[in-house]
Design a protein around this motif. Structure first.
Motif, short mmCIF file in Angstrom:
data_model
loop_
_atom_site.label_atom_id
_atom_site.label_comp_id
_atom_site.label_asym_id
_atom_site.label_seq_id
_atom_site.Cartn_x
_atom_site.Cartn_y
_atom_site.Cartn_z
N LEU A 134 0.82 -1.16 0.35
CA LEU A 134 -0.14 -0.20 -0.08
C LEU A 134 1.05 1.27 0.10
O LEU A 134 0.62 2.01 -0.64
N SER A 135 2.37 1.33 0.34
CA SER A 135 3.31 2.58 0.62
C SER A 135 3.74 1.99 -0.85
O SER A 135 3.96 4.16 -1.10
N LEU A 136 3.69 1.80 -1.31
CA LEU A 136 4.29 2.04 -2.72
C LEU A 136 3.48 2.70 -3.63
O LEU A 136 3.46 2.91 -5.19
N LEU A 137 2.11 2.30 -3.46
CA LEU A 137 1.57 3.39 -4.73
C LEU A 137 1.32 4.96 -4.35
O LEU A 137 1.03 5.34 -3.76
N LEU A 138 0.56 5.19 -6.20
CA LEU A 138 0.17 6.97 -5.88
C LEU A 138 -0.75 7.42 -5.01
O LEU A 138 -1.51 5.91 -5.43
N PRO A 139 -1.25 8.01 -5.08
CA PRO A 139 -2.26 8.66 -4.83
C PRO A 139 -3.31 8.14 -5.62
O PRO A 139 -4.82 8.00 -4.93
N ARG A 140 -3.62 8.44 -6.48
CA ARG A 140 -4.42 8.38 -7.86
C ARG A 140 -4.42 6.75 -7.74
O ARG A 140 -5.49 6.20 -8.52
#
Length: 468
Positions: A85-91
């Motif tokens: 989850l921490s690797l995801l971008l806000p979009r």
């Protein structure tokens, strides 16, 4: 609380570490976070490896039990989920929802209680998600994980690669915010300095003397002798060439000379330029790095004259000798005076050359040659040593070229004796250029005002001092 006591000191240390890190991000345009690599065979490394092995052995034992114990596996899956989850971008909301659903910890806990938690299936899903999220540089590492069938080894490999992916994301974030941090830092530092200058009108006196001395040196007559000839061998103008040029001195030339003088600053001289006080520790680190590179290149140059063309023509030998010498310089120079440290270095280098000649079936050094080699290497510890002096001058001229032309262009035409330390010079040059560039971004307006009194007005107006 008040900042005193063990807890207070810990807090101050943390604040200082964060401050140093943010400052490094601002100054160093190529800043990257890297995972700490422990030296092979170090005590800390062995302890860490032992603890890791014990943990994964325990996990294997729990999963192999009858019935399996999934408590440890659940904790790992929870941590893996948080990393993904921490690797995801806000979009990336769709992927976020997908991960939340696939790794729903309440559901997985129920499956574990019923003995139906499918760890291999979950590992396969995690691998597929890693393929989607990883940077291209990690593709190969992720693909290798697909060939691992053992569930515990696979989870261990997943954690290792996820650690690298986390570092990639940190560096991506740093790169994204770096321009904003730099701009904020420039305005903040300049405003703080102006406040000090308003309270202390003479707060630029040392800076003025520093630039005046640089301009005076550039105006000095061209020295004679072999060193002067060597100074003209680089692609950029040397200080001596500048003095003999019919064109007047420029702000760029004066600032370049001034910044180079900082690497030769007498520690006892308290008149350090006020505009560089915050960078003094970094400049001292660069000076120490420069000194070690000077000695390293000198050692390699002397060693080459004793090794013979066959041995010194072997890239493997040169690389090993360079690694051994660098390691010795780092260890010995921290705890002993240079002359004492060079005794250990010279003896070890002589031993490496002797053993390598023997391994290649070449004639070994005679006792007289060995003694001569050790003696010449020991003499490198003296600043007046001719080999060291030439190498030192050439490195300084290389750094001058970096300021004027940039690092990459300066690397295209390295003078003799420096090619063996090209990678180290590139690193040193980039650090030096980054530091001076940021300093000029902050204090350029002040330098321009000072240089107006040192240089012809037309020349000051013609050349911007915003950057080199």
């Amino acid at each position: 609380k008040s900042g005193f006591g063990p807890r207070g000191r810990g807090l101050r240390d943390t604040v200082n570490d964060v401050s140093k890190l943010s400052s490094e991000i601002v100054v160093n345009r190529d800043f990257r976070m890297e995972e700490k690599v422990l030296p092979p065979g170090s005590l800390e490394g062995r302890i860490r490896e032992t603890m890791h092995d014990a943990f994964w052995d325990h996990l294997k034992e729990r999963l192999s039990a009858t019935p399996p114990d999934f408590n440890c596996a659940l904790e790992l899956l929870k941590e893996i989920k948080e990393i993904l989850l921490s690797l995801l971008l806000p979009r990336q909301n769709r992927l976020r929802n997908e991960i939340e659903e696939a790794l729903d910890m309440d559901l997985l806990k129920q499956e574990a209680e019923h003995g139906s938690l499918n760890v291999p299936h979950l590992s396969k899903y995690i691998l597929n998600m890693m393929i989607l999220l990883c940077a291209p540089v990690r593709d190969e590492a992720v693909q290798k994980l697909e060939n691992i069938s053992d569930p515990v080894l696979l989870l261990r490999g997943i954690f290792q690669v996820l650690g690298l992916m986390k570092m990639d994301m940190v560096n991506y974030t740093i790169q994204s915010v770096q321009p904003q941090l730099q701009e904020h830092s420039i305005q903040h530092e300049r405003a703080k300095f102006q406040d000090l200058l308003n309270k202390q009108p003479g707060f630029l006196d040392h800076t003025t003397r520093w630039l005046t001395r640089a301009a005076t040196e550039l105006s000095a007559p061209l020295p004679s002798g072999p060193d002067a000839a060597d100074a003209t061998s680089l692609a950029c103008s040397s200080p001596s060439e500048a003095a003999n040029s019919p064109e007047p001195l420029s702000p760029t030339m004066v600032l370049s000379q001034g910044f180079l003088n900082l690497l030769l600053w007498d520690p006892e001289d308290d008149e350090f330029p006020e505009t560089l006080l915050m960078d003094r520790a970094r400049l001292q680190e660069l000076e120490a790095q420069l000194r070690q590179l000077t000695i390293l290149a000198s050692v390699l140059l002397v060693s080459g004259s004793f090794s013979g063309s066959v041995l010194f023509g072997s890239p493997q030998f040169v690389d090993k000798l360079k690694r051994v010498t660098k390691a010795l310089l780092v260890v010995e120079f921290k705890s002993r005076p240079e002359e004492e440290a060079m005794l250990t270095v010279s003896e070890q280098v002589a031993q490496e050359i002797h053993q390598s000649l023997k391994n290649m079936g070449l004639a070994a050094l005679s006792s007289d040659n060995t003694a001569s080699l050790i003696g010449q290497l020991q003499n490198v510890a003296r600043k007046e040593n001719c080999v060291r002096s030439v190498i030192d001058q050439r490195i300084h001229l290389f750094l001058k070229c970096c300021l004027v032309l940039g690092v990459q262009r300066s690397l295209l035409d390295l003078p003799g004796g420096l090619t063996l330390i090209e990678a180290e010079l590139a690193e040193l040059g980039q650090k030096f250029v980054s530091l001076t560039y940021h300093n000029q971004q902050v204090f350029g307006p002040y330098y321009t005002e000072i240089l107006k009194s040192l240089l012809p007005p037309a020349q000051v107006l013609e050349t911007e001092v915003a950057s080199l």
